[in-house]
Design a protein around this motif. Structure first.
Motif, mmCIF file in Angstrom:
data_model
loop_
_atom_site.group_PDB
_atom_site.id
_atom_site.type_symbol
_atom_site.label_atom_id
_atom_site.label_comp_id
_atom_site.label_asym_id
_atom_site.label_seq_id
_atom_site.Cartn_x
_atom_site.Cartn_y
_atom_site.Cartn_z
ATOM 1 N N VAL A 1 0.838 -1.199 0.000
ATOM 2 C CA VAL A 1 0.000 0.000 0.000
ATOM 3 C C VAL A 1 0.873 1.249 0.000
ATOM 4 O O VAL A 1 0.619 2.200 -0.737
ATOM 5 C CB VAL A 1 -0.969 -0.015 1.210
ATOM 6 N N GLU A 2 1.922 1.247 0.802
ATOM 7 C CA GLU A 2 2.843 2.392 0.832
ATOM 8 C C GLU A 2 3.483 2.615 -0.533
ATOM 9 O O GLU A 2 3.789 3.744 -0.905
ATOM 10 C CB GLU A 2 3.934 2.173 1.879
ATOM 11 N N ALA A 3 3.669 1.535 -1.283
ATOM 12 C CA ALA A 3 4.264 1.641 -2.617
ATOM 13 C C ALA A 3 3.253 2.086 -3.666
ATOM 14 O O ALA A 3 3.601 2.259 -4.832
ATOM 15 C CB ALA A 3 4.877 0.300 -3.017
ATOM 16 N N GLY A 4 1.989 2.264 -3.265
ATOM 17 C CA GLY A 4 0.998 2.788 -4.191
ATOM 18 C C GLY A 4 -0.070 1.797 -4.627
ATOM 19 O O GLY A 4 -0.991 2.155 -5.346
ATOM 20 N N GLU A 5 0.032 0.544 -4.220
ATOM 21 C CA GLU A 5 -0.992 -0.434 -4.590
ATOM 22 C C GLU A 5 -2.216 -0.279 -3.705
ATOM 23 O O GLU A 5 -2.138 0.265 -2.602
ATOM 24 C CB GLU A 5 -0.462 -1.865 -4.426
ATOM 25 N N GLU A 6 -3.332 -0.774 -4.180
ATOM 26 C CA GLU A 6 -4.557 -0.803 -3.406
ATOM 27 C C GLU A 6 -4.833 -2.259 -3.073
ATOM 28 O O GLU A 6 -4.683 -3.130 -3.928
ATOM 29 C CB GLU A 6 -5.705 -0.221 -4.241
ATOM 30 N N VAL A 7 -5.206 -2.545 -1.834
ATOM 31 C CA VAL A 7 -5.475 -3.917 -1.408
ATOM 32 C C VAL A 7 -6.946 -4.026 -1.039
ATOM 33 O O VAL A 7 -7.447 -3.262 -0.212
ATOM 34 C CB VAL A 7 -4.595 -4.308 -0.200
ATOM 35 N N ILE A 8 -7.632 -4.961 -1.668
ATOM 36 C CA ILE A 8 -9.039 -5.222 -1.376
ATOM 37 C C ILE A 8 -9.088 -6.475 -0.508
ATOM 38 O O ILE A 8 -8.511 -7.504 -0.860
ATOM 39 C CB ILE A 8 -9.849 -5.436 -2.669
ATOM 40 N N ILE A 9 -9.768 -6.387 0.625
ATOM 41 C CA ILE A 9 -9.908 -7.524 1.520
ATOM 42 C C ILE A 9 -11.308 -8.090 1.349
ATOM 43 O O ILE A 9 -12.294 -7.349 1.370
ATOM 44 C CB ILE A 9 -9.662 -7.114 2.988
ATOM 45 N N SER A 10 -11.362 -9.415 1.149
ATOM 46 C CA SER A 10 -12.663 -10.035 0.918
ATOM 47 C C SER A 10 -12.938 -11.134 1.934
ATOM 48 O O SER A 10 -12.028 -11.743 2.481
ATOM 49 C CB SER A 10 -12.728 -10.620 -0.496
ATOM 50 N N ARG A 11 -14.209 -11.331 2.185
ATOM 51 C CA ARG A 11 -14.663 -12.457 3.006
ATOM 52 C C ARG A 11 -15.344 -13.394 2.016
ATOM 53 O O ARG A 11 -16.382 -13.067 1.467
ATOM 54 C CB ARG A 11 -15.632 -11.982 4.074
ATOM 55 N N GLY A 12 -14.676 -14.512 1.746
ATOM 56 C CA GLY A 12 -15.141 -15.378 0.669
ATOM 57 C C GLY A 12 -14.896 -14.652 -0.636
ATOM 58 O O GLY A 12 -13.794 -14.183 -0.887
ATOM 59 N N ASN A 13 -15.926 -14.525 -1.452
ATOM 60 C CA ASN A 13 -15.795 -13.794 -2.715
ATOM 61 C C ASN A 13 -16.349 -12.378 -2.635
ATOM 62 O O ASN A 13 -16.399 -11.670 -3.634
ATOM 63 C CB ASN A 13 -16.502 -14.555 -3.843
ATOM 64 N N ASP A 14 -16.774 -11.960 -1.438
ATOM 65 C CA ASP A 14 -17.383 -10.639 -1.271
ATOM 66 C C ASP A 14 -16.365 -9.634 -0.740
ATOM 67 O O ASP A 14 -15.876 -9.773 0.388
ATOM 68 C CB ASP A 14 -18.565 -10.714 -0.297
ATOM 69 N N PRO A 15 -16.022 -8.613 -1.518
ATOM 70 C CA PRO A 15 -15.107 -7.585 -1.024
ATOM 71 C C PRO A 15 -15.753 -6.815 0.129
ATOM 72 O O PRO A 15 -16.932 -6.482 0.067
ATOM 73 C CB PRO A 15 -14.875 -6.679 -2.229
ATOM 74 N N ILE A 16 -14.960 -6.580 1.187
ATOM 75 C CA ILE A 16 -15.526 -5.895 2.353
ATOM 76 C C ILE A 16 -14.748 -4.647 2.759
ATOM 77 O O ILE A 16 -15.270 -3.802 3.472
ATOM 78 C CB ILE A 16 -15.650 -6.835 3.567
ATOM 79 N N ALA A 17 -13.491 -4.524 2.323
ATOM 80 C CA ALA A 17 -12.700 -3.363 2.729
ATOM 81 C C ALA A 17 -11.613 -3.089 1.697
ATOM 82 O O ALA A 17 -11.239 -3.966 0.928
ATOM 83 C CB ALA A 17 -12.070 -3.597 4.090
ATOM 84 N N VAL A 18 -11.142 -1.860 1.718
ATOM 85 C CA VAL A 18 -10.052 -1.458 0.833
ATOM 86 C C VAL A 18 -8.967 -0.788 1.671
ATOM 87 O O VAL A 18 -9.262 0.088 2.485
ATOM 88 C CB VAL A 18 -10.547 -0.456 -0.244
ATOM 89 N N LEU A 19 -7.726 -1.225 1.473
ATOM 90 C CA LEU A 19 -6.582 -0.548 2.072
ATOM 91 C C LEU A 19 -5.963 0.310 0.995
ATOM 92 O O LEU A 19 -5.629 -0.187 -0.082
ATOM 93 C CB LEU A 19 -5.534 -1.549 2.566
ATOM 94 N N SER A 20 -5.829 1.590 1.264
ATOM 95 C CA SER A 20 -5.193 2.475 0.287
ATOM 96 C C SER A 20 -4.333 3.485 1.029
ATOM 97 O O SER A 20 -4.541 3.762 2.207
ATOM 98 C CB SER A 20 -6.227 3.185 -0.578
ATOM 99 N N ARG A 21 -3.391 4.025 0.319
ATOM 100 C CA ARG A 21 -2.437 4.962 0.900
ATOM 101 C C ARG A 21 -3.127 6.282 1.245
ATOM 102 O O ARG A 21 -3.951 6.781 0.479
ATOM 103 C CB ARG A 21 -1.317 5.211 -0.101
ATOM 104 N N ILE A 22 -2.769 6.851 2.366
ATOM 105 C CA ILE A 22 -3.245 8.177 2.741
ATOM 106 C C ILE A 22 -2.321 9.185 2.082
ATOM 107 O O ILE A 22 -1.107 9.133 2.242
ATOM 108 C CB ILE A 22 -3.248 8.359 4.270
ATOM 109 N N ARG A 23 -2.903 10.068 1.327
ATOM 110 C CA ARG A 23 -2.104 11.074 0.631
ATOM 111 C C ARG A 23 -1.574 12.091 1.623
ATOM 112 O O ARG A 23 -2.299 12.577 2.485
ATOM 113 C CB ARG A 23 -2.942 11.790 -0.411
ATOM 114 N N LYS A 24 -0.314 12.401 1.479
ATOM 115 C CA LYS A 24 0.311 13.424 2.309
ATOM 116 C C LYS A 24 0.450 14.682 1.466
ATOM 117 O O LYS A 24 0.469 14.630 0.242
ATOM 118 C CB LYS A 24 1.691 12.953 2.768
ATOM 119 N N GLU A 25 0.553 15.808 2.128
ATOM 120 C CA GLU A 25 0.695 17.068 1.405
ATOM 121 C C GLU A 25 1.935 17.076 0.532
ATOM 122 O O GLU A 25 1.954 17.699 -0.507
ATOM 123 C CB GLU A 25 0.726 18.238 2.389
ATOM 124 N N ASN A 26 2.992 16.360 0.948
ATOM 125 C CA ASN A 26 4.216 16.375 0.163
ATOM 126 C C ASN A 26 4.165 15.400 -1.020
ATOM 127 O O ASN A 26 5.149 15.202 -1.703
ATOM 128 C CB ASN A 26 5.445 16.099 1.031
#
Length: 79
Positions: free
Chosen positions: A21-46
């Motif tokens: 995620v820090e490298a810029g990828e997005e991670v989708i977490i699923s329970r079975g085949n149902d996506p339930i959450a997304v991990l994504s990088r928090i944008r910083k001002e810099n």
């Protein structure tokens, strides 16, 4: 780019997933085949340079428009 992982895998490999995620990828977490959450990088001002690069890349993919089209969009709904 995104990757999908199941809850158990996310628990077992959280540090690795956070590094991705820090490298810029997005991670989708699923329970079975149902996506339930997304991990994504928090944008910083810099991160402005990265944001500008992303905007320029999107603009390169956009089709050119004419001044007439822009005027038509601006005037749409005016009477």
């Amino acid at each position: 780019m995104s990757v999908t992982v199941k809850v158990a895998e996310a628990k077992a490999h959280l540090s690795e997933l956070l590094a991705r995620v820090e490298a810029g990828e997005e991670v989708i977490i699923s329970r079975g085949n149902d996506p339930i959450a997304v991990l994504s990088r928090i944008r910083k001002e810099n991160d402005i340079d990265k944001t500008i690069a992303e905007i320029r890349a999107m603009r390169q993919m956009a089709k050119p428009v004419t001044q007439e089209e822009i005027r038509a969009w601006r005037d749409e709904g005016r009477a």
